[in-house]
Design a protein around this motif. Structure first.
Motif, PDB file in Angstrom:
ATOM      1  N   UNK A  60     -22.955   2.849  -0.198  1.00 50.04           N
ATOM      2  CA  UNK A  60     -22.662   3.338   1.070  1.00 50.04           C
ATOM      3  C   UNK A  60     -20.996   3.169   1.343  1.00 50.04           C
ATOM      4  N   UNK A  61     -20.635   4.178   2.023  1.00 50.74           N
ATOM      5  CA  UNK A  61     -19.189   4.228   2.470  1.00 50.74           C
ATOM      6  C   UNK A  61     -18.902   2.938   3.286  1.00 50.74           C
ATOM      7  N   UNK A  62     -17.882   2.274   3.335  1.00 48.42           N
ATOM      8  CA  UNK A  62     -17.615   1.376   4.141  1.00 48.42           C
ATOM      9  C   UNK A  62     -15.838   1.306   4.521  1.00 48.42           C
ATOM     10  N   UNK A  63     -15.844   0.734   5.681  1.00 46.47           N
ATOM     11  CA  UNK A  63     -14.431   1.035   6.163  1.00 46.47           C
ATOM     12  C   UNK A  63     -13.528  -0.403   6.429  1.00 46.47           C
ATOM     13  N   UNK A  64     -12.316  -0.589   6.047  1.00 50.31           N
ATOM     14  CA  UNK A  64     -11.813  -1.902   6.411  1.00 50.31           C
ATOM     15  C   UNK A  64     -11.645  -2.118   7.900  1.00 50.31           C
ATOM     16  N   UNK A  65     -12.396  -3.332   8.003  1.00 50.54           N
ATOM     17  CA  UNK A  65     -12.538  -3.554   9.667  1.00 50.54           C
ATOM     18  C   UNK A  65     -11.326  -4.489   9.755  1.00 50.54           C
ATOM     19  N   UNK A  66     -10.628  -5.277   9.044  1.00 50.72           N
ATOM     20  CA  UNK A  66      -9.855  -6.490   9.319  1.00 50.72           C
ATOM     21  C   UNK A  66      -9.421  -6.856   7.929  1.00 50.72           C
ATOM     22  N   UNK A  67      -8.026  -7.347   7.975  1.00 50.99           N
ATOM     23  CA  UNK A  67      -7.317  -8.013   6.903  1.00 50.99           C
ATOM     24  C   UNK A  67      -6.642  -9.303   7.381  1.00 50.99           C
ATOM     25  N   UNK A 116     -11.101 -10.063   3.626  1.00 51.89           N
ATOM     26  CA  UNK A 116     -11.143  -8.499   3.789  1.00 51.89           C
ATOM     27  C   UNK A 116     -12.709  -8.254   4.464  1.00 51.89           C
ATOM     28  N   UNK A 117     -12.492  -7.948   5.613  1.00 46.49           N
ATOM     29  CA  UNK A 117     -13.802  -7.774   6.338  1.00 46.49           C
ATOM     30  C   UNK A 117     -14.283  -6.177   6.401  1.00 46.49           C
ATOM     31  N   UNK A 118     -15.467  -5.899   6.133  1.00 42.25           N
ATOM     32  CA  UNK A 118     -15.804  -4.283   6.096  1.00 42.25           C
ATOM     33  C   UNK A 118     -17.025  -4.309   7.108  1.00 42.25           C
ATOM     34  N   UNK A 119     -16.967  -2.953   7.395  1.00 47.54           N
ATOM     35  CA  UNK A 119     -18.011  -2.375   8.295  1.00 47.54           C
ATOM     36  C   UNK A 119     -18.634  -1.436   7.662  1.00 47.54           C
ATOM     37  N   UNK A 120     -19.856  -1.207   7.952  1.00 49.19           N
ATOM     38  CA  UNK A 120     -20.667  -0.054   7.234  1.00 49.19           C
ATOM     39  C   UNK A 120     -20.917   1.030   8.463  1.00 49.19           C
ATOM     40  N   UNK A 121     -21.636   1.883   8.061  1.00 52.97           N
ATOM     41  CA  UNK A 121     -21.921   2.928   9.021  1.00 52.97           C
ATOM     42  C   UNK A 121     -22.988   2.295  10.037  1.00 52.97           C
ATOM     43  N   UNK A 122     -23.107   2.737  11.208  1.00 52.30           N
ATOM     44  CA  UNK A 122     -23.975   1.984  12.292  1.00 52.30           C
ATOM     45  C   UNK A 122     -25.506   2.182  11.876  1.00 52.30           C
ATOM     46  N   UNK A 123     -25.743   3.246  11.033  1.00 52.72           N
ATOM     47  CA  UNK A 123     -27.234   3.420  10.937  1.00 52.72           C
ATOM     48  C   UNK A 123     -27.472   2.988   9.327  1.00 52.72           C
ATOM     49  N   UNK A 124     -26.697   2.159   8.699  1.00 52.05           N
ATOM     50  CA  UNK A 124     -26.816   1.742   7.267  1.00 52.05           C
ATOM     51  C   UNK A 124     -27.584   0.259   7.552  1.00 52.05           C
ATOM     52  N   UNK A 139     -24.879 -11.333  13.199  1.00 53.53           N
ATOM     53  CA  UNK A 139     -25.300 -10.214  14.299  1.00 53.53           C
ATOM     54  C   UNK A 139     -24.219  -9.215  14.226  1.00 53.53           C
ATOM     55  N   UNK A 140     -22.830  -9.346  14.239  1.00 53.14           N
ATOM     56  CA  UNK A 140     -22.247  -8.301  13.896  1.00 53.14           C
ATOM     57  C   UNK A 140     -21.876  -7.315  12.882  1.00 53.14           C
ATOM     58  N   UNK A 141     -22.930  -7.562  11.820  1.00 47.79           N
ATOM     59  CA  UNK A 141     -23.065  -6.766  10.710  1.00 47.79           C
ATOM     60  C   UNK A 141     -22.062  -6.595   9.827  1.00 47.79           C
ATOM     61  N   UNK A 142     -21.013  -7.304   9.854  1.00 47.30           N
ATOM     62  CA  UNK A 142     -19.644  -7.201   9.059  1.00 47.30           C
ATOM     63  C   UNK A 142     -19.917  -7.998   7.944  1.00 47.30           C
ATOM     64  N   UNK A 143     -19.213  -7.330   6.940  1.00 45.05           N
ATOM     65  CA  UNK A 143     -19.169  -7.908   5.607  1.00 45.05           C
ATOM     66  C   UNK A 143     -17.906  -8.484   5.267  1.00 45.05           C
ATOM     67  N   UNK A 144     -17.804  -9.780   4.751  1.00 44.29           N
ATOM     68  CA  UNK A 144     -16.362 -10.399   4.582  1.00 44.29           C
ATOM     69  C   UNK A 144     -16.327 -11.017   3.142  1.00 44.29           C
ATOM     70  N   UNK A 145     -15.257 -10.703   2.302  1.00 51.70           N
ATOM     71  CA  UNK A 145     -15.084 -11.411   1.129  1.00 51.70           C
ATOM     72  C   UNK A 145     -13.831 -11.867   0.912  1.00 51.70           C
ATOM     73  N   UNK A 146     -13.519 -12.806   0.211  1.00 51.97           N
ATOM     74  CA  UNK A 146     -12.144 -13.455  -0.002  1.00 51.97           C
ATOM     75  C   UNK A 146     -11.714 -13.130  -1.327  1.00 51.97           C
TER      76      UNK A 146
END
Length: 328
Positions: A98-105, A115-123, A153-160
Motif C-alpha cells: 500500500x502507499x503510505x504517507x508520513x503523518x508525523x515525525x 515515524x508515524x504513517x497513515x494509509x489510505x482511508x479504504x485500506x 483506533x486512529x489506524x496510524x502505524x508507528x515505528x522507532x
C-alpha cells in the motif's frame, strides 16, 4: 526438481529453478514465508528441510541457523520436502502492499525518531503486535522496521528508527523527510508475537535498543486473557547509556499497571556489575526456565547468547521467540 512444501494443513508442489533463491520461489507460490534482510542475518526466512539437498547461493553467507534452512540463500540440488512454520494466530492476516504517507515525525532522542504513517482511508491493514513492515522511501531505499504499537483506533502505524551512520534510510529520515512524503509499505511480516493458548509460569522479554518497540507493543496491547497466560512477567531492556532509554517512564507505568518486573540495564554506565547485558541478568534472576517462554528482540549477538543460555537453563526450544535487528 520437485519441491513439496507443508504449512499447517496446506501443501504446495512446484518445480524448482536452482538459479533462483528458494525464498523467491516460495513467495512466487504464495507460500507464507516471512522475510526481511535477505542476507541471512535476521533468520526470518528459516524453514525446516525434511528431505533433499540444497547448497548456498553465496558461500560467504550462512545457509543454516539453529538447524533451520535459511531460504534466502538456498539453491535446490535435488527434490525437496520442506516444512514452513505454521502459526494459527496468523490466520486471516495477509501481507499487503500500500502507499503510505508520513503523518508525523517526532525525535524521541537525538538518535531515535518515531515515524508515524497513515494509509489510505479504504485500506484495511491487519497485524499482530510485534510484527514488522517494510518501507520504501521516495529515494528507492527499502528497510524493515517493527511496529511500535498495536492496532489503534486512529489506524496510524508507528515505528522507532535509530540513526545509523551511513544508513541510507535513517539518513533520509533524519535529514530530508517531511510530513506528507509518500512511501510504499508492505506487510505485516514476522513471527514475533504472543502465542494463543499457551500458558507459561513465567514470560521473559529481552530487548536491546529499539528492539524494545515490538515488545512495548505486545505488552501494551495484551488482552486480560493474554496477560493471564503470560504468568509472571520480567522485562529486561539493555542500552549503553541512560539517555538512550527513551521509553523508560512509559515502561515503568506499564509495569506498575500490569504488575511485572522491569529492569533497565546499561552496559557502559553505572556501577560495575557482572550483569551488564540483558541475557546475563536474565540468567542471574532465573536459573530454571523449564516452564517459561522467552521473547528476545534486538542485536543478533544478544539473541544468540540469550538462546544458548536459556536452552542450557532448560527452556524448550519452541518457546524461544526472537527478532534480530540488523543495522543497515
Amino acid at each position: 526438481m520437485t519441491v513439496h512444501v507443508d504449512c499447517g494443513n496446506k501443501t504446495w508442489t512446484f518445480e524448482s529453478d536452482p538459479r533462483v533463491p528458494l525464498l523467491d520461489q516460495l513467495l512466487a507460490q504464495n507460500i507464507p514465508v516471512s522475510h526481511a534482510c535477505r542476507r541471512g542475518d535476521c533468520g526470518q526466512c528459516a524453514i525446516e528441510l525434511i528431505a533433499g539437498e540444497v547448497a548456498p547461493l553465496d558461500g560467504a553467507r550462512p545457509l543454516l541457523q539453529d538447524g533451520m534452512l535459511l531460504s534466502c540463500n538456498a539453491s535446490t540440488r535435488s527434490a525437496l520436502r520442506l516444512n514452513v512454520p505454521h502459526d494459527p494466530e496468523l490466520e486471516g492476516i495477509a501481507p499487503l502492499r500500500s502507499p503510505a504517507k508520513v503523518h508525523a515525525l517526532e525525535r524521541l532522542t537525538d538518535e531515535i525518531m518515531e515515524l508515524t504513517l497513515r494509509l489510505p482511508p479504504t485500506t484495511e491493514f491487519r497485524f499482530l503486535p510485534g510484527q514488522f513492515i517494510r518501507m520504501t522511501n521516495r529515494e528507492g531505499t527499502t528497510r524493515s522496521y517493527s511496529l511500535a504499537t498495536g492496532p489503534a483506533e486512529d489506524r496510524l502505524l508507528r515505528v522507532h528508527i535509530r540513526k545509523v551512520a551511513g544508513g541510507a534510510f535513517s539518513q533520509w529520515l533524519f535529514e530530508r523527510a517531511s510530513v506528507n512524503d509518500l512511501l510504499h509499505m508492505e506487510g505485516p511480516q514476522g513471527r514475533f508475537f504472543l502465542r494463543q493458548g499457551h500458558t507459561a509460569s513465567h514470560s521473559i522479554f529481552l530487548a536491546t535498543g529499539t528492539g524494545i518497540a515490538p515488545i512495548w507493543a505486545m505488552l501494551a496491547a495484551a488482552t486480560p486473557e493474554q496477560h493471564q497466560q503470560l504468568g509472571e512477567v520480567s522485562l529486561y531492556w539493555g542500552n549503553r547509556f541512560q539517555h538512550e532509554a527513551y521509553l523508560t517512564e512509559n515502561l515503568r507505568r506499564l509495569a506498575a499497571q500490569m504488575d511485572f518486573r522491569f529492569a533497565p540495564i546499561f552496559s557502559r554506565e553505572g556501577p560495575e556489575t557482572p550483569h551488564r547485558h540483558v541475557q546475563q541478568r536474565m540468567l542471574a534472576d532465573h536459573l530454571h526456565l523449564g516452564d517459561a517462554q522467552l521473547f528476545a528482540c534486538g542485536n543478533p549477538a544478544m539473541i544468540t547468547g540469550a538462546r544458548e543460555l536459556a536452552l542450557e537453563a532448560g527452556l524448550p526450544a519452541e518457546r524461544f521467540h526472537s527478532d534480530a535487528f540488523t543495522a543497515s
